[in-house]
Write an enzyme that holds these catalytic residues in place. Structure first.
Site, PDB file in Angstrom:
ATOM      1  CD  GLU A  79       7.020  -8.391  25.580  1.00 44.91           C
ATOM      2  OE1 GLU A  79       7.162  -8.263  24.347  1.00 44.91           O
ATOM      3  OE2 GLU A  79       6.943  -9.487  26.147  1.00 44.91           O
TER       4      GLU A  79
ATOM      5  CG  ASN B  69      -0.608  -8.874  22.241  1.00 49.43           C
ATOM      6  OD1 ASN B  69      -1.236  -7.890  21.851  1.00 49.43           O
ATOM      7  ND2 ASN B  69       0.711  -8.905  22.296  1.00 49.43           N
TER       8      ASN B  69
ATOM      9  CG  ASP C 240       9.702  -7.297  29.395  1.00 50.50           C
ATOM     10  OD1 ASP C 240      10.266  -7.414  28.293  1.00 50.50           O
ATOM     11  OD2 ASP C 240       8.708  -7.968  29.712  1.00 50.50           O
TER      12      ASP C 240
ATOM     13  CG  HIS D 118      -2.249  -8.796  18.128  1.00 48.07           C
ATOM     14  ND1 HIS D 118      -0.976  -8.952  18.611  1.00 48.07           N
ATOM     15  CD2 HIS D 118      -2.710 -10.057  17.897  1.00 48.07           C
ATOM     16  CE1 HIS D 118      -0.655 -10.228  18.664  1.00 48.07           C
ATOM     17  NE2 HIS D 118      -1.703 -10.927  18.236  1.00 48.07           N
TER      18      HIS D 118
ATOM     19  CG  ASP E 193      -0.553  -2.672  18.213  1.00 46.45           C
ATOM     20  OD1 ASP E 193       0.324  -3.449  18.627  1.00 46.45           O
ATOM     21  OD2 ASP E 193      -0.979  -2.669  17.048  1.00 46.45           O
TER      22      ASP E 193
END
Ligand SMILES: [Mg+2]
Length: 312
Positions: free
Chosen positions: A218, A183, A175, A188, A192
């Site tokens: 994530e 973010n 994770d 974003h 990404d």
């Protein structure tokens, strides 16, 4: 379309087999190389030895008949195009065959060269579309690696293999640390990009036989095939360290990217849920003891290295 098709004809009646081979040879639209066997067991052996594009199978064989022919051939050759031959015009069995993985059925009485050729070509096209759709349904659109469905299917396969053949495997759930902050701080698009860079890095850090998937958000999973806990933890440590060293700068100048991981090995009585739970518990402890680390759950304890007495 591939202009040389490898075809296996599974037909116990030699006269019928000759007629079909005659039609296949006579057609000029497609080039086909044909092997012929007369039983299902020979067919299964042949599919293991040679990769066939197309299997044409008679529904009535000496060692197997009806739908079982289709289901067993489908198991032996998961991606091949299967065309069923029926002795009469009864559609019931034939339709069932299609539901069990055949692409087409043909009645022997009405078999003509052009019909056969067209059936082969259309069946191959249908099978290719099906395989593409199946692969898309298993792929995470953002990163291009397997998605949660692909993960669960592989886990089921591995658990089954462990139960039947005692082949161990491990699961690491990784994770990204503080992903929400990435973010919030950079937007974003950078978020990404982080997911894409991480999936690519994980993919590069593990062996080709191991499977990397994105579970959602994530969170990523690596399934370590034929691997025990100590080795999986070592590889997970190494992947985490390399990602911490290299990935942040690739994504954004000021970014320090770290990940945490929880590792668990399959054990007797495990199902999908219990194994994920142990990896999740180890991940939870890794997160709550400072992040940027991998911990393993050995069934009793959660620790950062595997020794006889597992201790944190
Ligand atoms: Mg027969």
């Amino acid at each position: 379309m591939n202009n040389s098709i490898r075809l296996l004809l599974v037909e116990d009646n030699d006269a019928d087999a000759r007629i079909i081979q005659f039609h296949l040879k006579a057609c000029s639209e497609i080039r086909v190389s044909v092997d012929h066997v007369g039983t299902l067991s020979d067919a299964i052996a042949a599919t293991h030895d040679h990769g066939y594009d197309v299997l044409i199978v008679d529904m009535g064989l000496p060692d197997c008949s009806g739908l079982a022919n289709v289901t067993r051939l489908r198991e032996a050759a998961p991606t091949a195009t299967i065309i069923v031959l029926t002795a009469d015009d009864d559609d019931t069995d034939a339709l069932e065959a299609i539901r069990h993985g055949a692409q087409e059925y043909l009645s022997k009485q009405r078999l003509r060269g052009p019909l056969l050729t067209r059936a082969i070509r259309h069946s191959i096209t249908r099978q290719q579309h099906l395989l593409t759709a199946q692969s898309q349904a298993m792929t995470d659109a953002l990163t291009g690696i397997g998605n949660r469905r692909a993960f669960e299917r592989e886990m089921d396969r591995r658990i089954h293999e462990y139960q039947r053949h005692d082949v161990p495997f491990c699961l690491t759930i990784f994770d990204i640390d503080h992903f929400k902050k990435i973010n919030d701080q950079w937007g974003h698009d950078v978020g990404d990009k982080t997911l894409r860079v991480l999936s690519e890095s994980l993919y590069n850090e593990v062996r080709a036989t191991d499977m990397v998937t994105r579970l959602g958000g994530e969170e990523f999973a690596v399934i370590f095939v034929a691997t025990q806990l100590a080795e999986a933890l070592k590889v997970s440590h190494r992947a985490r360290a390399k990602i911490g060293e290299r990935c942040g700068a690739r994504i954004h100048d000021d970014m320090q990217l770290t990940i945490s991981g929880g590792v668990a090995e399959v054990a007797p009585g495990d199902d999908l849920r219990t194994l994920i739970n142990r990896a999740d518990e180890a991940l939870y402890v890794a997160k709550n003891s400072g992040r940027d680390r991998c911990l393993a759950h050995d069934g009793t304890l959660i620790c950062g290295e595997i020794s006889e007495t597992c201790a944190t």
